[in-house]
Scaffold this motif. Sequence first.
Motif, PDB file in Angstrom:
ATOM      1  N   CYS A   7      -5.943  12.209   5.134  1.00  0.00           N
ATOM      2  CA  CYS A   7      -5.107  11.059   4.799  1.00  0.00           C
ATOM      3  C   CYS A   7      -4.898  10.187   6.036  1.00  0.00           C
ATOM      4  CB  CYS A   7      -3.786  11.490   4.199  1.00  0.00           C
ATOM      5  SG  CYS A   7      -2.805  12.636   5.187  1.00  0.00           S
ATOM      6  N   VAL A  13       0.930   0.872   5.226  1.00  0.00           N
ATOM      7  CA  VAL A  13       0.429   0.877   3.850  1.00  0.00           C
ATOM      8  C   VAL A  13       1.586   0.808   2.862  1.00  0.00           C
ATOM      9  CG1 VAL A  13      -1.660   2.117   4.532  1.00  0.00           C
ATOM     10  CG2 VAL A  13       0.311   3.407   3.710  1.00  0.00           C
ATOM     11  N   LYS A  16       3.651   3.198  -2.377  1.00  0.00           N
ATOM     12  CA  LYS A  16       3.069   4.097  -3.382  1.00  0.00           C
ATOM     13  C   LYS A  16       2.200   5.172  -2.732  1.00  0.00           C
ATOM     14  CE  LYS A  16      -0.863   1.042  -4.412  1.00  0.00           C
ATOM     15  NZ  LYS A  16      -1.499   0.250  -5.479  1.00  0.00           N
ATOM     16  N   TYR A  17       1.593   4.879  -1.594  1.00  0.00           N
ATOM     17  CA  TYR A  17       0.770   5.871  -0.913  1.00  0.00           C
ATOM     18  C   TYR A  17       1.634   6.943  -0.241  1.00  0.00           C
ATOM     19  CZ  TYR A  17      -2.839   2.449  -1.848  1.00  0.00           C
ATOM     20  OH  TYR A  17      -3.686   1.584  -2.478  1.00  0.00           O
ATOM     21  N   VAL A  20       2.820   9.415  -3.022  1.00  0.00           N
ATOM     22  CA  VAL A  20       1.895  10.483  -3.439  1.00  0.00           C
ATOM     23  C   VAL A  20       1.812  11.572  -2.378  1.00  0.00           C
ATOM     24  CG1 VAL A  20       0.554   9.054  -5.041  1.00  0.00           C
ATOM     25  CG2 VAL A  20      -0.208   9.272  -2.674  1.00  0.00           C
ATOM     26  N   LEU A  44       0.632   8.566   6.284  1.00  0.00           N
ATOM     27  CA  LEU A  44       0.637   9.599   5.255  1.00  0.00           C
ATOM     28  C   LEU A  44       0.581  10.982   5.884  1.00  0.00           C
ATOM     29  CD1 LEU A  44      -1.770   8.089   2.570  1.00  0.00           C
ATOM     30  CD2 LEU A  44       0.651   7.637   2.968  1.00  0.00           C
ATOM     31  N   LEU A 103      -6.601  11.886   0.125  1.00  0.00           N
ATOM     32  CA  LEU A 103      -5.690  10.843  -0.326  1.00  0.00           C
ATOM     33  C   LEU A 103      -6.300   9.510   0.096  1.00  0.00           C
ATOM     34  CD1 LEU A 103      -2.185  12.308   0.676  1.00  0.00           C
ATOM     35  CD2 LEU A 103      -3.460  12.596  -1.458  1.00  0.00           C
ATOM     36  N   PRO A 104      -5.803   8.392  -0.418  1.00  0.00           N
ATOM     37  CA  PRO A 104      -6.295   7.107   0.069  1.00  0.00           C
ATOM     38  C   PRO A 104      -6.141   7.014   1.588  1.00  0.00           C
ATOM     39  CG  PRO A 104      -5.061   6.785  -1.938  1.00  0.00           C
ATOM     40  CD  PRO A 104      -4.861   8.222  -1.539  1.00  0.00           C
ATOM     41  N   GLY A 105      -7.114   6.393   2.230  1.00  0.00           N
ATOM     42  CA  GLY A 105      -7.083   6.277   3.679  1.00  0.00           C
ATOM     43  C   GLY A 105      -8.096   5.271   4.178  1.00  0.00           C
ATOM     44  N   THR A 109     -10.646   8.770   7.108  1.00  0.00           N
ATOM     45  CA  THR A 109     -10.570   9.554   5.870  1.00  0.00           C
ATOM     46  C   THR A 109     -11.903   9.511   5.138  1.00  0.00           C
ATOM     47  OG1 THR A 109      -8.211   9.058   5.683  1.00  0.00           O
ATOM     48  CG2 THR A 109      -9.325   9.806   3.675  1.00  0.00           C
ATOM     49  N   LEU A 134      -5.820   6.851  -6.691  1.00  0.00           N
ATOM     50  CA  LEU A 134      -4.596   6.165  -7.094  1.00  0.00           C
ATOM     51  C   LEU A 134      -4.847   4.676  -7.321  1.00  0.00           C
ATOM     52  CD1 LEU A 134      -1.473   6.411  -7.450  1.00  0.00           C
ATOM     53  CD2 LEU A 134      -1.296   5.737  -5.047  1.00  0.00           C
ATOM     54  N   PHE A 137      -8.121   3.091  -6.175  1.00  0.00           N
ATOM     55  CA  PHE A 137      -8.458   2.937  -4.760  1.00  0.00           C
ATOM     56  C   PHE A 137      -9.889   3.364  -4.464  1.00  0.00           C
ATOM     57  CE2 PHE A 137      -8.770   4.352  -0.374  1.00  0.00           C
ATOM     58  CZ  PHE A 137      -8.186   3.306   0.319  1.00  0.00           C
TER      59      PHE A 137
END
Length: 191
Positions: A7, A13, A16-17, A20, A44, A103-105, A109, A134, A137
């Motif tokens: 992450c 960011v 929402k990130y 999660v 994150l 996770l989004p990154g 990532t 998510l 993304f």
Amino acid sequence: MKICVYCASSDKVADKYFEVAEILGRQMAREKHVLVYGGGSMGLMGRIADVMIANGGHVRGVMPRFMDQVEWSHKNISEMVLVEDMHERKKLLVEGVDAVVALPGGCGTLEELSEVITLKRLGKFTKPIIILNLDGFYDPLQMLLDRMVEERFMRPEHQRMYTFVERAEDIIPAIKSAPVWDADAIAFAAV
């Protein structure tokens, strides 16, 4: 389970990130899973570690010394492993884990995720890989991976190497129900 989570370290960011990361951290701590991550204190990375710590979870960080020297490392985690470079970090992040979650990154990532998919493709890593998509993304990545299969750079079986989920709550169940990728998978490692 020991779960490696890739992450971002950016604090800039959207909320929402962070949400999660919190959901996953709480669930992992509640179920007594161990977090293995890049060792950072911001973004994150910092949020999931903080949530794990606040909920009594065990957190193992792996960080290159040059990052620790500029004080990027989390000072309150259960265990910090300092390594010489990014290559050693990536190797130790997945060593002995039961699953990898992305996770989004950013580019770090993406690079870590790409490497672990490659290792799985070659039969050197056989554990579940879960990608949190998510709000779409990772749609472009999913499209690219599908295109690789369509253009025969990979085989259809290779789509079993990873699982995309849309909600943080679906990550642990996806790990538990991931398709098996064992020694038999190596038989079709070549295209």
